[in-house]
Design a protein around this motif. Structure first.
Motif, mmCIF file in Angstrom:
data_model
loop_
_atom_site.group_PDB
_atom_site.id
_atom_site.type_symbol
_atom_site.label_atom_id
_atom_site.label_comp_id
_atom_site.label_asym_id
_atom_site.label_seq_id
_atom_site.Cartn_x
_atom_site.Cartn_y
_atom_site.Cartn_z
ATOM 1 N N SER A 85 -34.620 -0.043 -44.879
ATOM 2 C CA SER A 85 -33.318 -0.595 -44.797
ATOM 3 C C SER A 85 -33.582 -1.992 -44.725
ATOM 4 N N THR A 86 -34.661 -2.554 -44.488
ATOM 5 C CA THR A 86 -34.812 -4.071 -44.133
ATOM 6 C C THR A 86 -35.494 -4.634 -45.294
ATOM 7 N N SER B 203 -26.736 -5.421 -47.627
ATOM 8 C CA SER B 203 -27.941 -5.011 -47.824
ATOM 9 C C SER B 203 -28.880 -6.130 -48.070
ATOM 10 N N ASN C 114 -26.356 1.308 -45.936
ATOM 11 C CA ASN C 114 -27.720 1.094 -45.864
ATOM 12 C C ASN C 114 -28.446 1.497 -47.069
ATOM 13 N N SER C 115 -29.132 0.584 -47.607
ATOM 14 C CA SER C 115 -29.630 0.998 -49.127
ATOM 15 C C SER C 115 -30.889 1.575 -49.169
ATOM 16 N N HIS C 116 -31.484 2.210 -47.763
ATOM 17 C CA HIS C 116 -32.725 2.972 -47.860
ATOM 18 C C HIS C 116 -32.694 4.069 -48.628
ATOM 19 N N LEU D 236 -27.959 7.018 -41.796
ATOM 20 C CA LEU D 236 -28.172 5.639 -42.001
ATOM 21 C C LEU D 236 -27.865 4.706 -41.100
ATOM 22 N N THR D 237 -26.877 5.125 -40.242
ATOM 23 C CA THR D 237 -26.583 4.211 -38.988
ATOM 24 C C THR D 237 -26.303 5.356 -37.884
ATOM 25 N N THR E 76 -21.592 -2.232 -41.447
ATOM 26 C CA THR E 76 -22.528 -1.725 -40.236
ATOM 27 C C THR E 76 -23.038 -3.205 -39.572
ATOM 28 N N ASP F 188 -38.945 3.064 -43.106
ATOM 29 C CA ASP F 188 -37.558 2.637 -43.165
ATOM 30 C C ASP F 188 -37.286 1.517 -44.242
#
Length: 420
Positions: free
Chosen positions: A298-299, A157, A204-206, A103-104, A326, A296
């Motif tokens: 995450s954004t 997030s 990370n909410s991915h 996640l990172t 993060t 991805d």
């Protein structure tokens, strides 16, 4: 007696012959090479400050293999990488490609772990789980029956910056690291499950987005296969950057798919509006059948057009250790009211489409494409201008696509449909 003695000698000679003995005795069991992970590589030593354990068995049963494991050395890849290409099987006969990701980066994970110990317990090392359990936020999670906006306030997030109760209920109901209870209440989540969910949302909410908006329902995300420690396994895609030098008809097809995905993320049956806070060449990916997906998530931020946000902007300023796992604790939140529907379109026109479509077509087509992209990229103050430029760009790109087996996601349907 002489005959008996000769027979005995013959038996002894045969038993001493290695090749004869090997033929007569059962074959020795084949010793399989052992693939050693180590709990550290997977991040299992950090649980329950981790993502989950739903797919660990497949790692240890060698039903998930890293590409390097197919070599004679059988070595694990370096732990500092952010993602790995792997192979996944359900029957040990057929294998399919998967992406194995963190996640990172491990460096940022290690920094976050250190921050937890030094800020909460004033030591260099500690039990992460014990430290996080003592926090005010997690104690509230333990007492809560339902995931409510106040429990996620201040998390970094983008998905949680403007949360609705409907979205949070969906997270609990579809959280795939626990047995499916189909309930909006957190009764089926153990204390361990709650910490893992909170940790994942903080880092990370991915993987959560992949779980609550699955590909089988038509959402443009790769399939979530499970987690082990701090590694996530999902269906494999090639990043969009790999297609910047693609043939013109491939570039036109991917550009149209990209615009279609953005349109569906703005307008869909569930009335959720998805927007990007950042895009780059790895945000989108392409499956082997030519289908474009969000690689991805995450954004991605989400605004509920049906319920609206149930958190006022002032509440987002709340910060604690979970807000800083993060990102820099001082980073400012974007106001929910400042998000515009054209937001993602403008970013894609600025960052991705020019690289995908640049110099691909003959004049005057290329000139028109460049002009529409420029209008879209400059459209921060003109909603109507962006929509018009994107509509004209899509019309221009449609006839530039081809219909052949390279585009398996729509072939041979395109042969018999006017829409292609």
């Amino acid at each position: 007696r002489v005959a008996d003695s000769l027979m005995l000698l013959l038996v002894l000679a045969l038993s001493c012959n290695p090749s004869t003995a090997a033929t007569a005795s059962p074959s020795a069991p084949h010793i399989k090479p052992s693939y050693s992970f180590g709990r550290t590589f997977l991040g299992l030593d950090k649980c329950n400050a981790c993502i989950g354990t739903s797919i660990c068995k497949k790692f240890f049963k060698e039903e998930i293999r890293f590409d390097t494991w197919l070599s004679s050395h059988l070595k694990l890849p370096p732990s500092y990488l952010l993602s790995y290409s792997g192979n996944y099987t359900d029957d040990a006969k057929s294998w399919r490609l998967v992406d194995i990701t963190r996640l990172t980066s491990k460096y940022r994970h290690d920094r976050a772990d250190k921050r937890i110990c030094t800020s909460l317990l004033k030591t260099k090392t500690c039990s992460l789980e014990r430290a996080l359990r003592r926090t005010h936020r997690f104690q509230k999670w333990l007492r809560a029956k339902r995931l409510t906006p106040d429990l996620v306030q201040g998390l970094s997030s983008p998905m949680l910056r403007c949360p609705s109760q409907r979205l949070l209920d969906r997270i609990v109901r579809r959280y795939a690291e626990v047995p499916d209870a189909g309930s909006i209440y957190m009764d089926h989540l153990t204390d361990r499950d709650k910490l893992r969910l909170l940790y994942t949302l903080s880092v990370n909410s991915h993987p959560i987005l992949l779980q609550i908006f699955p590909d089988v329902e038509g959402w443009p995300f790769p399939r979530y296969l499970g987690s082990c420690g701090r590694l996530v396994v999902s269906a494999s895609t090639r990043p969009l950057r790999d297609f910047y030098d693609a043939a013109p008809e491939v570039a036109a097809d991917l550009a149209l798919q990209l615009l279609t995905v953005l349109r569906s993320m703005g307008t869909n049956d569930l009335n959720y509006f998805f927007y990007f806070t950042h895009v780059d060449a790895g945000t989108f990916g392409v499956f082997s059948n030519g289908h474009l997906f969000i690689r991805d998530a995450s954004t991605l931020g989400i605004i509920d057009k049906e319920e609206g946000s149930q958190m006022i902007d002032g509440q987002q300023e709340y910060k604690d250790i979970f807000s800083c796992l993060t990102v820099d604790c001082q980073s400012a939140f974007v106001s929910c009211n400042s998000i515009r529907e054209k937001h993602s379109l403008v970013m894609v026109c600025q960052e991705l489409l020019p690289k995908l479509l640049k110099g691909k077509f003959l004049q005057p087509v290329q000139e028109k494409i460049d002009s529409f992209l420029q209008h879209c990229a400059d459209g921060l103050t003109d909603d109507q201008g962006v929509n018009e430029a994107v509509a004209k760009l899509a019309e221009l790109l449609k006839p530039l696509r081809s219909c052949d087996s390279r585009f398996a996601y729509r072939y041979p349907d395109c042969k018999y449909s006017d829409k292609y």
